[in-house]
Design a protein around this motif. Structure first.
Motif, PDB file in Angstrom:
ATOM      1  N   GLU A   1      -9.630 -11.290 -20.271  1.00 32.65           N
ATOM      2  CA  GLU A   1      -9.427 -11.482 -21.711  1.00 32.65           C
ATOM      3  C   GLU A   1      -9.035 -10.212 -22.457  1.00 32.65           C
ATOM      4  N   ARG A   2      -9.065  -9.056 -21.795  1.00 31.24           N
ATOM      5  CA  ARG A   2      -8.865  -7.780 -22.492  1.00 31.24           C
ATOM      6  C   ARG A   2      -7.490  -7.664 -23.147  1.00 31.24           C
ATOM      7  N   PHE A   3      -6.443  -8.091 -22.445  1.00 30.50           N
ATOM      8  CA  PHE A   3      -5.097  -7.930 -22.991  1.00 30.50           C
ATOM      9  C   PHE A   3      -4.841  -8.893 -24.148  1.00 30.50           C
ATOM     10  N   THR A   4      -5.338 -10.118 -24.012  1.00 31.38           N
ATOM     11  CA  THR A   4      -5.198 -11.089 -25.093  1.00 31.38           C
ATOM     12  C   THR A   4      -5.885 -10.595 -26.354  1.00 31.38           C
ATOM     13  N   ALA A   5      -7.049  -9.980 -26.193  1.00 27.79           N
ATOM     14  CA  ALA A   5      -7.800  -9.476 -27.346  1.00 27.79           C
ATOM     15  C   ALA A   5      -7.015  -8.393 -28.086  1.00 27.79           C
ATOM     16  N   LEU A   6      -6.318  -7.540 -27.342  1.00 31.51           N
ATOM     17  CA  LEU A   6      -5.519  -6.494 -27.978  1.00 31.51           C
ATOM     18  C   LEU A   6      -4.243  -7.072 -28.582  1.00 31.51           C
ATOM     19  N   GLN A   7      -3.569  -7.941 -27.835  1.00 35.42           N
ATOM     20  CA  GLN A   7      -2.328  -8.542 -28.316  1.00 35.42           C
ATOM     21  C   GLN A   7      -2.532  -9.322 -29.616  1.00 35.42           C
ATOM     22  N   SER A   8      -3.641 -10.039 -29.695  1.00 36.90           N
ATOM     23  CA  SER A   8      -3.889 -10.920 -30.836  1.00 36.90           C
ATOM     24  C   SER A   8      -4.410 -10.183 -32.062  1.00 36.90           C
TER      25      SER A   8
ATOM     26  N   LYS B   1     -17.036  -0.437 -33.904  1.00 34.96           N
ATOM     27  CA  LYS B   1     -17.703  -1.637 -33.406  1.00 34.96           C
ATOM     28  C   LYS B   1     -17.083  -1.985 -32.059  1.00 34.96           C
ATOM     29  N   PHE B   2     -17.943  -2.467 -31.149  1.00 31.86           N
ATOM     30  CA  PHE B   2     -17.492  -2.693 -29.783  1.00 31.86           C
ATOM     31  C   PHE B   2     -17.372  -4.183 -29.471  1.00 31.86           C
ATOM     32  N   SER B   3     -16.268  -4.522 -28.814  1.00 26.34           N
ATOM     33  CA  SER B   3     -16.036  -5.889 -28.340  1.00 26.34           C
ATOM     34  C   SER B   3     -16.101  -5.869 -26.818  1.00 26.34           C
ATOM     35  N   PRO B   4     -17.143  -6.442 -26.210  1.00 27.05           N
ATOM     36  CA  PRO B   4     -17.216  -6.487 -24.746  1.00 27.05           C
ATOM     37  C   PRO B   4     -16.177  -7.467 -24.202  1.00 27.05           C
ATOM     38  N   LEU B   5     -15.324  -6.990 -23.287  1.00 28.08           N
ATOM     39  CA  LEU B   5     -14.224  -7.808 -22.775  1.00 28.08           C
ATOM     40  C   LEU B   5     -14.194  -7.771 -21.254  1.00 28.08           C
ATOM     41  N   ASN B   6     -13.982  -8.943 -20.633  1.00 32.97           N
ATOM     42  CA  ASN B   6     -13.785  -8.933 -19.191  1.00 32.97           C
ATOM     43  C   ASN B   6     -12.322  -8.655 -18.885  1.00 32.97           C
ATOM     44  N   ALA B   7     -11.995  -8.504 -17.612  1.00 32.49           N
ATOM     45  CA  ALA B   7     -10.641  -8.098 -17.220  1.00 32.49           C
ATOM     46  C   ALA B   7      -9.592  -9.119 -17.658  1.00 32.49           C
TER      47      ALA B   7
ATOM     48  N   THR C   1     -10.429 -10.957 -10.185  1.00 27.68           N
ATOM     49  CA  THR C   1      -9.121 -11.440 -10.597  1.00 27.68           C
ATOM     50  C   THR C   1      -8.694 -10.751 -11.893  1.00 27.68           C
ATOM     51  N   GLY C   2      -7.395 -10.805 -12.193  1.00 27.90           N
ATOM     52  CA  GLY C   2      -6.888 -10.242 -13.433  1.00 27.90           C
ATOM     53  C   GLY C   2      -6.797  -8.727 -13.431  1.00 27.90           C
ATOM     54  N   THR C   3      -6.836  -8.120 -12.254  1.00 26.08           N
ATOM     55  CA  THR C   3      -6.772  -6.658 -12.137  1.00 26.08           C
ATOM     56  C   THR C   3      -5.657  -6.282 -11.166  1.00 26.08           C
ATOM     57  N   THR C   4      -5.430  -4.984 -11.023  1.00 25.59           N
ATOM     58  CA  THR C   4      -4.408  -4.512 -10.085  1.00 25.59           C
ATOM     59  C   THR C   4      -4.902  -4.512  -8.638  1.00 25.59           C
ATOM     60  N   THR C   5      -6.189  -4.763  -8.433  1.00 28.38           N
ATOM     61  CA  THR C   5      -6.768  -4.597  -7.092  1.00 28.38           C
ATOM     62  C   THR C   5      -6.248  -5.605  -6.077  1.00 28.38           C
ATOM     63  N   GLU C   6      -5.963  -6.832  -6.508  1.00 30.60           N
ATOM     64  CA  GLU C   6      -5.518  -7.855  -5.560  1.00 30.60           C
ATOM     65  C   GLU C   6      -4.182  -7.479  -4.915  1.00 30.60           C
ATOM     66  N   LEU C   7      -3.216  -7.007  -5.725  1.00 24.41           N
ATOM     67  CA  LEU C   7      -1.917  -6.611  -5.181  1.00 24.41           C
ATOM     68  C   LEU C   7      -2.051  -5.380  -4.298  1.00 24.41           C
TER      69      LEU C   7
END
Length: 339
Positions: free
Chosen positions: A87-94, A79-85, A152-158
Protein backbone atom coordinates in the motif's frame (compact mmCIF):
# COMPACT_ATOMS: atom_id res chain seq x y z
CA UNK A 1 -6.65 -9.33 -20.12
CA UNK A 2 -9.58 -7.21 -18.90
CA UNK A 3 -8.17 -7.34 -15.37
CA UNK A 4 -4.74 -6.27 -16.65
CA UNK A 5 -6.19 -3.31 -18.57
CA UNK A 6 -8.27 -2.27 -15.56
CA UNK A 7 -5.18 -2.45 -13.36
CA UNK A 8 -3.16 -0.28 -15.78
CA UNK A 9 -5.96 2.30 -15.96
CA UNK A 10 -6.28 2.38 -12.17
CA UNK A 11 -2.52 2.84 -11.79
CA UNK A 12 -2.49 5.67 -14.31
CA UNK A 13 -5.39 7.33 -12.51
CA UNK A 14 -3.56 7.14 -9.19
CA UNK A 15 -0.40 8.59 -10.71
CA UNK A 16 -2.41 11.42 -12.29
CA UNK A 17 -4.15 12.09 -8.99
CA UNK A 18 -0.78 12.16 -7.22
CA UNK A 19 0.63 14.64 -9.73
CA UNK A 20 -2.43 16.85 -9.35
CA UNK A 21 -2.06 16.76 -5.57
CA UNK A 22 1.62 17.61 -5.86
CA UNK A 23 1.03 20.51 -8.24
CA UNK A 24 -1.14 22.16 -5.60
CA UNK A 25 2.06 22.83 -3.64
CA UNK A 26 2.98 20.24 -1.03
CA UNK A 27 5.24 22.60 0.94
CA UNK A 28 2.46 25.17 1.21
CA UNK A 29 -0.03 22.46 2.20
CA UNK A 30 2.33 21.12 4.86
CA UNK A 31 2.91 24.59 6.29
CA UNK A 32 -0.84 25.25 6.34
CA UNK A 33 -1.73 22.08 8.24
CA UNK A 34 1.28 22.39 10.55
CA UNK A 35 2.88 18.97 10.13
CA UNK A 36 4.42 16.51 7.69
CA UNK A 37 2.45 13.32 7.03
CA UNK A 38 5.09 10.64 6.61
CA UNK A 39 4.62 7.06 5.41
CA UNK A 40 6.82 4.61 7.34
CA UNK A 41 7.34 0.93 8.02
CA UNK A 42 5.26 -0.12 11.03
CA UNK A 43 7.42 -3.00 12.23
CA UNK A 44 11.04 -2.87 11.05
CA UNK A 45 13.39 -2.50 14.01
CA UNK A 46 15.99 0.20 13.39
CA UNK A 47 14.10 1.81 10.51
CA UNK A 48 10.46 2.29 11.46
CA UNK A 49 8.62 0.95 14.50
CA UNK A 50 6.36 2.21 17.28
CA UNK A 51 6.66 1.09 20.90
CA UNK A 52 3.81 0.22 23.25
CA UNK A 53 3.30 3.93 23.97
CA UNK A 54 3.01 4.77 20.29
CA UNK A 55 6.42 6.46 20.18
CA UNK A 56 8.07 6.04 16.78
CA UNK A 57 11.77 5.41 16.20
CA UNK A 58 14.11 4.35 13.42
CA UNK A 59 16.42 5.70 10.75
CA UNK A 60 13.55 6.42 8.35
CA UNK A 61 11.46 7.91 11.15
CA UNK A 62 14.34 10.24 12.02
CA UNK A 63 14.44 11.42 8.42
CA UNK A 64 10.76 12.38 8.64
CA UNK A 65 11.58 14.38 11.76
CA UNK A 66 14.50 16.01 9.94
CA UNK A 67 12.13 17.28 7.24
CA UNK A 68 9.80 18.64 9.92
CA UNK A 69 12.77 20.36 11.54
CA UNK A 70 13.78 21.97 8.24
CA UNK A 71 10.28 23.38 7.71
CA UNK A 72 9.06 24.17 11.21
CA UNK A 73 12.22 24.16 13.33
CA UNK A 74 10.50 21.41 15.34
CA UNK A 75 11.11 17.65 14.87
CA UNK A 76 7.76 16.81 16.50
CA UNK A 77 5.73 18.43 13.72
CA UNK A 78 5.21 15.11 11.95
CA UNK A 79 2.52 12.43 11.89
CA UNK A 80 3.25 8.86 10.88
CA UNK A 81 1.23 6.60 8.59
CA UNK A 82 2.20 2.92 9.03
CA UNK A 83 2.25 1.34 5.55
CA UNK A 84 2.92 -2.17 4.31
CA UNK A 85 4.89 -2.81 1.12
CA UNK A 86 1.80 -3.20 -1.03
CA UNK A 87 0.00 0.00 0.00
CA UNK A 88 2.98 2.37 0.33
CA UNK A 89 3.04 3.63 -3.25
CA UNK A 90 -0.72 4.13 -3.45
CA UNK A 91 -0.60 6.16 -0.25
CA UNK A 92 2.01 8.51 -1.74
CA UNK A 93 0.39 8.70 -5.18
CA UNK A 94 -3.03 9.54 -3.75
CA UNK A 95 -1.72 12.26 -1.43
CA UNK A 96 -2.47 10.33 1.75
CA UNK A 97 1.14 11.00 2.78
CA UNK A 98 3.44 13.88 1.85
CA UNK A 99 6.59 11.79 2.00
CA UNK A 100 7.44 8.10 1.87
CA UNK A 101 10.36 7.18 4.12
CA UNK A 102 9.97 3.41 4.33
CA UNK A 103 13.11 1.40 3.44
CA UNK A 104 12.13 1.60 -0.24
CA UNK A 105 14.50 0.57 -3.04
CA UNK A 106 15.13 3.15 -5.75
CA UNK A 107 14.65 1.44 -9.13
CA UNK A 108 14.12 2.66 -12.69
CA UNK A 109 10.56 1.34 -12.93
CA UNK A 110 9.54 3.03 -9.70
CA UNK A 111 11.14 6.26 -10.88
CA UNK A 112 9.45 6.16 -14.27
CA UNK A 113 6.07 4.46 -13.99
CA UNK A 114 4.75 5.06 -10.47
CA UNK A 115 4.76 8.85 -10.42
CA UNK A 116 7.51 8.91 -7.78
CA UNK A 117 10.77 10.81 -7.34
CA UNK A 118 13.48 9.48 -5.04
CA UNK A 119 15.37 12.28 -3.30
CA UNK A 120 18.53 10.24 -2.69
CA UNK A 121 19.80 7.25 -0.72
CA UNK A 122 19.71 7.22 3.06
CA UNK A 123 20.79 3.58 3.37
CA UNK A 124 22.79 1.47 0.91
CA UNK A 125 21.62 -2.11 1.28
CA UNK A 126 21.53 -5.44 -0.55
CA UNK A 127 19.36 -8.55 -0.48
CA UNK A 128 20.52 -11.51 1.58
CA UNK A 129 19.33 -14.78 3.11
CA UNK A 130 18.69 -15.97 6.66
CA UNK A 131 18.64 -19.67 7.53
CA UNK A 132 18.56 -21.87 10.58
CA UNK A 133 22.02 -22.93 11.66
CA UNK A 134 20.67 -26.48 11.86
CA UNK A 135 20.16 -26.44 8.08
CA UNK A 136 23.91 -26.93 7.82
CA UNK A 137 24.63 -24.49 5.00
CA UNK A 138 27.15 -21.65 4.93
CA UNK A 139 26.44 -20.16 1.51
CA UNK A 140 23.41 -19.21 -0.55
CA UNK A 141 24.90 -21.37 -3.30
CA UNK A 142 23.92 -24.38 -1.16
CA UNK A 143 20.21 -23.52 -1.28
CA UNK A 144 19.37 -25.48 -4.43
CA UNK A 145 15.86 -26.90 -4.08
CA UNK A 146 15.09 -24.73 -1.04
CA UNK A 147 11.77 -23.18 -0.12
CA UNK A 148 12.32 -19.44 0.33
CA UNK A 149 10.00 -17.10 2.24
CA UNK A 150 9.66 -13.51 1.08
CA UNK A 151 7.25 -10.58 0.88
CA UNK A 152 5.10 -9.65 -2.10
CA UNK A 153 5.12 -6.14 -3.55
CA UNK A 154 8.89 -5.75 -3.15
CA UNK A 155 11.98 -6.09 -5.33
CA UNK A 156 13.00 -9.31 -3.56
CA UNK A 157 10.94 -11.72 -5.67
CA UNK A 158 12.61 -10.68 -8.96
CA UNK A 159 16.07 -10.63 -7.35
CA UNK A 160 15.41 -14.10 -5.96
CA UNK A 161 14.35 -15.44 -9.37
CA UNK A 162 17.37 -13.87 -11.07
CA UNK A 163 19.81 -15.29 -8.54
CA UNK A 164 18.55 -18.87 -8.60
CA UNK A 165 18.14 -18.88 -12.39
CA UNK A 166 21.65 -17.53 -12.95
CA UNK A 167 23.04 -20.35 -10.80
CA UNK A 168 20.79 -23.04 -12.33
CA UNK A 169 19.27 -23.84 -8.96
CA UNK A 170 15.62 -24.88 -8.54
CA UNK A 171 13.69 -23.29 -5.67
CA UNK A 172 10.17 -22.68 -4.41
CA UNK A 173 9.00 -19.24 -3.35
CA UNK A 174 6.61 -18.90 -0.39
CA UNK A 175 5.33 -15.30 -0.50
CA UNK A 176 3.15 -13.27 1.87
CA UNK A 177 1.84 -9.71 1.88
CA UNK A 178 3.07 -8.66 5.32
CA UNK A 179 6.44 -8.86 7.07
CA UNK A 180 4.82 -10.49 10.08
CA UNK A 181 3.39 -13.27 7.94
CA UNK A 182 6.76 -13.96 6.31
CA UNK A 183 8.52 -14.17 9.67
CA UNK A 184 5.83 -16.43 11.15
CA UNK A 185 6.03 -18.78 8.19
CA UNK A 186 9.82 -18.93 8.43
CA UNK A 187 9.79 -19.60 12.16
CA UNK A 188 7.10 -22.25 11.71
CA UNK A 189 9.38 -24.10 9.30
CA UNK A 190 7.31 -23.53 6.17
CA UNK A 191 10.48 -22.52 4.33
CA UNK A 192 14.20 -23.16 4.54
CA UNK A 193 15.34 -19.58 4.06
CA UNK A 194 14.05 -16.04 4.49
CA UNK A 195 15.16 -13.39 2.01
CA UNK A 196 14.89 -9.62 2.13
CA UNK A 197 17.28 -6.66 2.47
CA UNK A 198 20.18 -7.59 4.75
CA UNK A 199 19.26 -4.79 7.17
CA UNK A 200 15.76 -6.23 7.38
CA UNK A 201 17.12 -9.70 8.10
CA UNK A 202 19.11 -8.38 11.07
CA UNK A 203 15.96 -6.68 12.34
CA UNK A 204 13.62 -9.65 11.79
CA UNK A 205 16.11 -12.07 13.37
CA UNK A 206 15.73 -10.24 16.68
CA UNK A 207 12.01 -11.08 16.71
CA UNK A 208 12.55 -14.85 16.51
CA UNK A 209 12.09 -16.98 19.62
CA UNK A 210 15.76 -18.01 19.58
CA UNK A 211 17.70 -15.50 17.43
CA UNK A 212 21.02 -17.26 18.01
CA UNK A 213 19.69 -20.35 16.22
CA UNK A 214 19.67 -18.41 12.95
CA UNK A 215 22.36 -16.89 10.76
CA UNK A 216 22.66 -14.43 7.87
CA UNK A 217 24.48 -15.97 4.91
CA UNK A 218 27.40 -13.96 3.47
CA UNK A 219 26.06 -13.46 -0.08
CA UNK A 220 24.50 -10.13 -1.06
CA UNK A 221 22.64 -10.73 -4.30
CA UNK A 222 21.45 -7.28 -5.30
CA UNK A 223 21.87 -3.54 -5.00
CA UNK A 224 19.17 -2.04 -2.78
CA UNK A 225 19.63 1.72 -2.53
CA UNK A 226 16.96 2.65 -0.01
CA UNK A 227 15.68 6.20 0.06
CA UNK A 228 12.82 8.60 0.70
CA UNK A 229 10.43 9.39 -2.15
CA UNK A 230 7.94 12.12 -3.02
CA UNK A 231 5.37 12.53 -5.80
CA UNK A 232 6.39 13.74 -9.23
CA UNK A 233 5.23 17.17 -10.30
CA UNK A 234 6.29 19.28 -7.34
CA UNK A 235 9.89 20.38 -7.76
CA UNK A 236 9.74 22.74 -4.78
CA UNK A 237 8.81 19.97 -2.35
CA UNK A 238 11.30 17.60 -3.96
CA UNK A 239 14.06 20.19 -3.42
CA UNK A 240 13.21 20.68 0.27
CA UNK A 241 13.21 16.96 1.04
CA UNK A 242 16.32 16.32 -1.07
CA UNK A 243 18.36 19.05 0.60
CA UNK A 244 17.26 17.86 4.03
CA UNK A 245 19.01 14.58 3.26
CA UNK A 246 22.05 16.45 1.93
CA UNK A 247 22.15 18.57 5.10
CA UNK A 248 22.34 15.47 7.29
CA UNK A 249 25.32 14.14 5.32
CA UNK A 250 27.10 17.48 4.97
CA UNK A 251 26.75 18.13 8.70
CA UNK A 252 28.59 14.93 9.56
CA UNK A 253 31.36 15.82 7.14
CA UNK A 254 31.66 19.31 8.68
CA UNK A 255 31.72 17.89 12.22
CA UNK A 256 28.38 19.46 13.12
CA UNK A 257 26.40 17.54 15.73
CA UNK A 258 23.27 18.03 17.75
CA UNK A 259 25.46 18.83 20.76
CA UNK A 260 27.79 21.38 19.16
CA UNK A 261 25.62 23.05 16.50
CA UNK A 262 24.89 26.08 18.70
CA UNK A 263 28.53 26.89 19.40
CA UNK A 264 29.37 26.35 15.73
CA UNK A 265 27.13 29.27 14.80
CA UNK A 266 30.10 31.53 15.61
CA UNK A 267 32.57 29.53 13.48
CA UNK A 268 34.80 31.37 10.99
CA UNK A 269 34.53 28.45 8.54
CA UNK A 270 32.61 29.78 5.49
CA UNK A 271 31.02 26.38 4.81
CA UNK A 272 29.67 26.26 8.36
CA UNK A 273 28.51 29.86 8.15
CA UNK A 274 26.45 29.01 5.08
CA UNK A 275 25.19 25.82 6.70
CA UNK A 276 23.88 27.45 9.88
CA UNK A 277 22.42 30.39 7.97
CA UNK A 278 24.52 33.30 9.20
CA UNK A 279 25.96 33.87 5.73
CA UNK A 280 24.22 33.72 2.37
CA UNK A 281 20.57 33.34 1.48
CA UNK A 282 20.13 29.63 0.90
CA UNK A 283 16.90 28.99 2.79
CA UNK A 284 14.55 31.49 1.25
CA UNK A 285 15.34 30.13 -2.20
CA UNK A 286 13.63 26.84 -1.29
CA UNK A 287 10.80 28.33 0.73
CA UNK A 288 12.40 27.98 4.15
CA UNK A 289 14.23 30.20 6.64
CA UNK A 290 17.99 30.59 6.23
CA UNK A 291 18.65 28.58 9.39
CA UNK A 292 16.77 25.54 8.02
CA UNK A 293 19.88 23.31 8.00
CA UNK A 294 20.81 24.42 11.52
CA UNK A 295 17.29 23.43 12.58
CA UNK A 296 17.69 19.98 11.02
CA UNK A 297 20.81 19.19 13.04
CA UNK A 298 19.47 20.82 16.20
CA UNK A 299 16.38 18.66 15.84
CA UNK A 300 17.77 15.22 14.99
CA UNK A 301 21.59 15.33 14.72
CA UNK A 302 23.67 14.51 11.65
CA UNK A 303 23.48 11.41 9.45
CA UNK A 304 26.12 9.53 11.45
CA UNK A 305 24.31 10.22 14.71
CA UNK A 306 21.04 8.96 13.25
CA UNK A 307 22.73 5.83 11.87
CA UNK A 308 24.52 5.03 15.13
CA UNK A 309 21.43 5.59 17.27
CA UNK A 310 19.16 3.34 15.22
CA UNK A 311 21.14 0.61 13.46
CA UNK A 312 24.83 1.09 14.35
CA UNK A 313 27.29 -1.18 16.15
CA UNK A 314 26.06 -0.21 19.64
CA UNK A 315 22.42 -1.11 18.85
CA UNK A 316 20.79 -4.55 18.87
CA UNK A 317 21.20 -4.69 15.10
CA UNK A 318 24.93 -4.03 15.33
CA UNK A 319 25.37 -2.95 11.71
CA UNK A 320 28.72 -1.49 10.67
CA UNK A 321 28.70 1.72 8.60
CA UNK A 322 30.25 0.02 5.55
CA UNK A 323 28.99 1.64 2.34
CA UNK A 324 26.95 4.03 4.45
CA UNK A 325 30.05 5.74 5.78
CA UNK A 326 31.10 9.10 4.38
CA UNK A 327 32.99 9.06 1.08
CA UNK A 328 36.00 10.41 2.97
CA UNK A 329 35.94 7.42 5.34
CA UNK A 330 35.66 4.55 2.89
CA UNK A 331 31.92 4.67 2.24
CA UNK A 332 29.88 6.20 -0.58
CA UNK A 333 27.68 8.70 1.27
CA UNK A 334 28.31 12.00 -0.49
CA UNK A 335 26.26 15.18 -0.72
CA UNK A 336 26.49 18.34 -2.86
CA UNK A 337 27.63 21.41 -0.91
CA UNK A 338 25.52 24.31 0.29
CA UNK A 339 26.91 27.20 -1.71
Amino acid sequence: MKKLIASIIAGAALATAGISAASAGTLEDVKAKGFVQCGVNPSLIGFGIADEKGEWSGLDVSFCRAVASAIFGDPTKVKFSPLNAKERFTALQSGEVDLLSRNTTWTMSRDSSLGLMFVGVNYYDGQGFMVRKSLGVSSALELSGAKVCTQTGTTTELNLADYFRSHNMPYEVVAFEKNEEVLQAYEAGRCDAYTTDASGLYAERLKLTNPDDHMILPEIISKEPLGPAVRQGDDKWFTVVKWTLFALINAEELGLTKANIDEKKTSDNPEIKRFVGVEGDFGTGIGLTNDWAYNVIKGVGNYGEIFDANVGPSTKLGIARGLNNLWSKGGIQYAPPIR
